[in-house]
Design an enzyme around this catalytic site. Structure first.
Site, PDB file in Angstrom:
ATOM      1  N   PHE A 133      -4.519   7.259   1.727  1.00  0.00           N
ATOM      2  CA  PHE A 133      -3.247   6.575   2.021  1.00  0.00           C
ATOM      3  C   PHE A 133      -3.573   5.167   2.496  1.00  0.00           C
ATOM      4  CE2 PHE A 133       0.264   5.136   4.646  1.00  0.00           C
ATOM      5  CZ  PHE A 133       1.359   5.447   3.849  1.00  0.00           C
ATOM      6  N   ASP A 218     -10.891   1.166   5.111  1.00  0.00           N
ATOM      7  CA  ASP A 218      -9.585   1.171   5.777  1.00  0.00           C
ATOM      8  C   ASP A 218      -9.729   1.949   7.097  1.00  0.00           C
ATOM      9  OD1 ASP A 218      -7.051   1.822   6.672  1.00  0.00           O
ATOM     10  OD2 ASP A 218      -6.211   2.151   4.681  1.00  0.00           O
ATOM     11  N   LYS A 247      -2.513  -0.148  13.700  1.00  0.00           N
ATOM     12  CA  LYS A 247      -2.192   0.943  14.649  1.00  0.00           C
ATOM     13  C   LYS A 247      -2.695   0.670  16.069  1.00  0.00           C
ATOM     14  CE  LYS A 247      -1.659   4.569  11.158  1.00  0.00           C
ATOM     15  NZ  LYS A 247      -0.234   4.841  11.161  1.00  0.00           N
TER      16      LYS A 247
HETATM   17  N1  PLP Z   1      -3.937   2.836   5.943  1.00  0.00           N
HETATM   18  C1  PLP Z   1      -4.022   3.987   6.636  1.00  0.00           C
HETATM   19  C2  PLP Z   1      -5.318   4.737   6.647  1.00  0.00           C
HETATM   20  C3  PLP Z   1      -2.919   4.468   7.338  1.00  0.00           C
HETATM   21  O1  PLP Z   1      -3.024   5.627   8.012  1.00  0.00           O
HETATM   22  C4  PLP Z   1      -1.722   3.730   7.309  1.00  0.00           C
HETATM   23  C5  PLP Z   1      -0.532   4.243   8.010  1.00  0.00           C
HETATM   24  O2  PLP Z   1      -0.393   5.399   8.313  1.00  0.00           O
HETATM   25  C6  PLP Z   1      -1.680   2.529   6.590  1.00  0.00           C
HETATM   26  C7  PLP Z   1      -2.813   2.117   5.915  1.00  0.00           C
HETATM   27  C8  PLP Z   1      -0.436   1.698   6.542  1.00  0.00           C
HETATM   28  O3  PLP Z   1      -0.256   1.059   7.769  1.00  0.00           O
HETATM   29  P1  PLP Z   1       1.181   0.488   8.173  1.00  0.00           P
HETATM   30  O4  PLP Z   1       2.102   1.650   8.279  1.00  0.00           O
HETATM   31  O5  PLP Z   1       0.957  -0.229   9.468  1.00  0.00           O
HETATM   32  O6  PLP Z   1       1.582  -0.448   7.082  1.00  0.00           O
END
Ligand code: PLP
Length: 399
Positions: A133, A218, A247
């Protein structure tokens, strides 16, 4: 009209909402408008890492907002608090990641990393992982390996392909000299807390080097001590070209960042990226305060200790209900319980809320435990008692 009626009437209905209107929080607790108290094991989706209404954040917001929130011409001018945060990050980022740009969210950081990887490599292809994700913008949804986040939005961005996570041979087979970047999480969070084998990331990093492709790690969900280390890749000595963060980086203030290697930074040109807020002083002040708090409190020790207790307790529960609970796994305070059925998962989830505990469903049969990193043993116990009661009630109903 009350809060719930107004939101239901005027907000775009993207969510299957929980009929609770939260008015305030403190630490791991929140209260609804009627004064009912709940325990938060979601940290607002892994964000409120130092708990709700932490005075450290309130103080940083107050002090910085009395000075300046947004610079004249934003990123074109310098900012002492931005410089302070950059210096702090330079001490804690994994080796080789020496240049940072700030964003407003995780998706925005990934979006920029993908865009820039294409630009600086002069290549088009992006390799991502099934169940990964990476966000909800069109390019990050294109990189997300879950059909529910992709298939409704066709045509997606071109030249994305997917391989199973934790399957090095699959990446080996798909690599070509037109791969701009491989993007993946060190632990798949939304995918259900999937932890790869110990050498997987290292092998992926090496094959990226062989093909001259960039590696985008990520760390949006795993970063800032969520798994016990500052970053989940910290001790792996990987060659990483881009690392994305959000986050926990600012404890609830909307903020994110991406860091790049020297090689990437040297290939970036004026005008390649930007943004109205791009490290606005308010976000930088909160982020600095939060990271500083995490380090000063030696939060890594608490995360590892509480994480061990959490997994241990959940494993004991799963041993009692081996036919209903398929797995318990986690690292630090990123933990999941996998159920044998979707019905049981939603029954436990609903009971938890009814009994005063917020918890996440990540996949239809997986619950994620994601509390604040400064949770105490007493608070963890309190939440686990509610969870056990909720699980037992769901099982008694023979779901
Ligand atoms: N990447 C990862 C691993 C995530 O867990 C998330 C959100 O849950 C995102 C990207 C997207 O982040 P945002 O919701 O701040 O756009």
């Amino acid at each position: 009209m009350n809060t719930i009626t107004v939101e239901n009437k005027y907000a775009i209905p993207f969510f299957n909402k929980i009929p609770v209107s939260i008015e305030k929080g403190e630490g791991i607790y929140v209260w609804d408008e009627d004064g009912n108290k709940y325990i938060d094991f979601t940290s607002g989706w892994g964000v409120t890492c130092i708990g709700h209404a932490n005075p450290v954040i309130a103080e940083a917001l107050l002090q910085q907002s009395r000075k300046i929130i947004q610079n004249p011409s934003s990123g074109l001018t310098y900012s002492p608090i931005r410089a302070k945060l950059l210096s702090l990050l330079s001490e804690i980022l994994p080796a080789g990641l020496g240049h940072v740009f700030f964003t407003n969210s995780g998706a925005e950081a990934n979006d920029a990393a993908i865009k820039l990887a294409r630009k600086v490599s002069g290549r088009t292809d992006i390799v991502s992982t099934i169940m990964g994700f990476h966000g909800r913008t069109i390019s990050t949804a294109s990189a997300t390996g879950q059909a529910k986040h992709r298939d409704k939005f066709n045509p997606l961005m071109p030249n994305y392909s997917f391989v199973p996570y934790n399957d090095f041979e699959a990446i080996e087979q798909i690599m070509t000299d037109n791969v701009a970047a491989v993007i993946l999480e060190p632990i798949q969070g939304e995918g259900g807390v999937i932890i790869p084998s110990h050498d997987y990331l290292e092998k992926v990093s090496k094959i990226c080097e062989t093909f001259g492709s960039y590696l985008i790690i990520d760390e949006i969900q795993t970063g800032f001590f969520r798994t016990g280390k500052m970053f989940a890749i910290e001790d792996k000595g990987l060659k990483v070209d881009f690392m994305t963060m959000a986050k926990g980086i600012a404890g609830g203030f909307p903020f994110g960042a991406f860091a790049v290697s020297k090689d990437v930074a040297e290939k970036i040109e004026i005008g390649d990226h930007g943004g109205t807020y791009c490290g606005n002083p308010l976000g930088c002040a909160v982020s600095y305060a939060v990271i500083n708090y995490l380090m000063e409190k030696r939060i890594d020790k608490n995360v590892i200790h509480m994480g061990d207790i959490l997994v241990d307790r959940l494993k004991k529960l799963s041993a009692n209900y081996a036919d209903k609970i398929a797995d318990v796994r986690g690292k630090g305070l990123l933990t999941a319980m996998v159920f044998s059925s979707k019905q049981l998962t939603s029954a436990v989830y609903n009971n938890c809320i009814e009994n005063g505990l917020f918890i996440n469903i990540t996949q239809e049969n997986i619950l994620r435990f994601f509390p604040a990193l400064n949770i105490t043993l007493e608070e963890l116990e309190e939440g686990l008692i509610v969870f056990e009661k909720s699980l037992e009630a769901a099982l008694e109903n023979r779901i």
